[in-house]
Design an enzyme around this catalytic site. Sequence first.
Site, PDB file in Angstrom:
ATOM      1  CG  HIS A 207      -2.248  -0.621   1.004  1.00  0.00           C
ATOM      2  ND1 HIS A 207      -2.417  -1.993   0.975  1.00  0.00           N
ATOM      3  CD2 HIS A 207      -3.479  -0.093   0.806  1.00  0.00           C
ATOM      4  CE1 HIS A 207      -3.695  -2.270   0.790  1.00  0.00           C
ATOM      5  NE2 HIS A 207      -4.363  -1.135   0.669  1.00  0.00           N
ATOM      6  CG  HIS A 254       1.974  -2.553   6.609  1.00  0.00           C
ATOM      7  ND1 HIS A 254       2.784  -3.574   6.158  1.00  0.00           N
ATOM      8  CD2 HIS A 254       0.946  -2.464   5.722  1.00  0.00           C
ATOM      9  CE1 HIS A 254       2.252  -4.087   5.050  1.00  0.00           C
ATOM     10  NE2 HIS A 254       1.148  -3.440   4.769  1.00  0.00           N
TER      11      HIS A 254
END
Length: 440
Positions: A207, A254
């Site tokens: 991403h 993350h």
Amino acid sequence: MAGGLKVGFVRLMQYLQDPQHVARFQRLCGVCGTEPRDRLCNGVPSTRHGDVQNGGGDATRRRTAGVESDREKRNNGVANGAAGENVNRQARDKDRVEAQESAVKPLRRNSLTGDVGQEFKIDNTFLYYLFTLGTELGNELFYISFFPFFMWNVDAYVSRRLVVVWVWVMYLGQCTKDVIRWPRPASPPVVKVEMFYNSEYSMPSTHAMSGTAIPLSLFLLTYGRWEYPLLLGLSLAISWCVLVCLSRIYMGMHSILDIIAGFLYSLLILVVFSPALDIIDTFNRSHPYAPLIIISLHVGLGLFSFTLDTWSTSRGDTAQILGSGAGIALASHINYHLGLLPDPPASMFPLQPPSFTLSLIGLCLLRFLLGVIILLATRAIMKALTIPLVCWLFGIPSGDVRKARQHMEVELPYRYIVYGTVGLNAHFLVPFLFARVGLL
């Protein structure tokens, strides 16, 4: 000296990978779990026990009998004077906190395990929806909307090159994940606001990679070709990048290290591939053997990536990205020889943005809606045809589609064919139909 630097570097990496930093950022943004150990949002203890069953991510609020009982006791026991005022103020603050809390489920269940995750509470709904928007800028819905819209209504030249960048960035990012094989941040202490990609590996954040590569490439490809202020374009690109990167920490997907690595990795890929974009685009459009090489290259890359590890959602994403890129590259070859979507001559640069009138907005929306309907129909038809056919060819039961797709023999051809056809139709069939009915 070298040994000390190495130890320092390792410690820095461990520090940036610590899930406690993710959990602290989430609490700062108003995200907390519903377990007793997690009931601390923005430094305010939470007394509510949310038991809302909501798998869609909507903020559904529910007060418990215990809270109502506590409130009645407070109201009946307030004394006059300074002590009473203090109690009243604390009660109002507590009521305000309770009114802001909500128990929700993570965004979309895990596509591999079907897990919907544990409930959590949102104290800041603005940040929740802002970071939800940010994370969607790296999901399939955004790609299948943004690239075609830009292609049909703005600039096909820029869109072709953006797709090339996107394919290489995402492919290299997914493959790197399967080589490094780092897990997602631990939960607890992290709250999983999203579950869809939880079965994938974590390092680097794809991403963050796409959220860096797409806006920066868009800026580099359009500035000078289109007339707009430099500061405006650069500000939008940076804002886009920051929003996507922060959203992945907010979602609990993350660590800080994953985001930094994804950002730097994307910049490295841009430095390598940006000078080659003209060569790649010219080859795809005009070389007589381009169709054969495009198909062979993308299939070969898919076969290589599918041998790296066991199945996860990254497998389908990789095949989907390669198929889409191959379809759009083939379409650019067809368009070039048919004279469809020609590039404007250099004498027209810089291009002037058109005046935004109701008729122009209506035309753009009409193109987008009709085109998306065609693409969604293409995807549905191809999925219905391809999955049973591939399962039949390899003798795999097709009753449970989710399990059948976990087989490499099904996943690779299914995703590649379906999204290759979608990409081909997006860049060739839809513009061809628009040209026939006078919408271009």
